[in-house]
Design an enzyme around this catalytic site. Structure first.
Site: not given
Length: 247
Positions: A12, A15, A63-64, A155, A157, A159, A188
């Site tokens: 990722g 950017r 695509d990870v 999200y 879960a 992280k 951020i």
């Protein structure tokens, strides 16, 4: 913190926080292989910016959440640079929604990209890092993984799961000179937060003791520390870069 001739893979990296991490590492002497999901133009801009810092850099579409594509990414980095010293798992997506109405597909997509993707990348680099008896792995978690957040069950879960993955991998790999740590950014200043309505931004600032959004460069410097020799005796840790939100 000097990374002269260290080789970093940043997922990722085209950017936002990912680009800031690539530039920080390149500025300190590392060569960078970054992956991107679809924005080839942005990826090329990041490569050019790294090269302007004197680094060698390359971009690979990946695509990870797909193991074969992750293998191709790591093989490309190894072919180009000969080794991988640093892995930064930054790739991630959001599919926000309330728990009662969240689609199963949205839950699965976020877990696949954010958690499974990091697992696959760590698995792919673990063998070459173990052979060279050196490695630095830094996973990008989130303050949401520490505190939860309404409307982001998937999200949060992913992280929070990334923190457990970090600690487990740290225990498995420590004896081979590989450290595994996580950075948990707060809110951020990125394109996503810039799009928030003014009322939402005001409420957001009120929840941050520092009274401001963080900058991508501040997260990047924390990642660089955990990827450096200065953190050699630090593993399995979560460093919150959040202006005090998670206190």
């Amino acid at each position: 913190m000097n990374f002269t001739d260290r080789i970093a893979v940043v997922t990722g990296g085209s950017r936002g926080i990912g680009r800031a991490i690539c530039l920080e590492l390149a500025r300190r002497g590392a060569h960078v292989a970054l992956c991107y999901a679809g924005n080839e133009a942005a990826a090329k801009e990041t490569v050019a910016a790294c090269e302007a810092e004197g680094a060698r850099a390359m971009a690979v579409r990946c695509d990870v959440s797909d193991e074969s594509q992750v293998k191709a990414l790591m093989d490309a980095a190894l072919k180009e640079f000969g080794r991988i010293d640093i892995l930064v798992n930054n790739a991630g997506i959001t599919r926000d929604g309330l728990l009662m109405t969240m689609k199963e597909a949205d839950f699965d997509a976020v877990l696949d990209a954010n958690l499974k993707g990091a697992f696959l990348c760590m698995k792919a680099v673990s063998r070459p890092m173990m052979k060279q008896r050196y490695g630095r792995i830094v996973n990008l978690s989130s303050v949401v993984g520490l505190r939860g957040n309404a409307g982001q069950a998937n999200y949060a879960a992913s992280k929070a799961g990334l923190i457990g993955l970090t600690k487990s991998a740290a225990k498995e790999l420590a004896s081979r000179g590989i450290t595994v740590n996580a950075v948990a950014p707060g809110f951020i200043d990125t394109d996503m937060t810039a799009a928030l309505p003014e009322a939402a931004r005001t409420a957001l600032f009120a929840s941050i003791p520092a009274g401001r959004l963080g900058r991508a460069e501040e997260v990047a410097r924390a990642v660089a520390f955990l990827a450096s020799e200065a953190s050699a005796y630090l593993t399995g840790q979560v460093l919150a870069v959040d202006g005090g939100m998670a206190m």
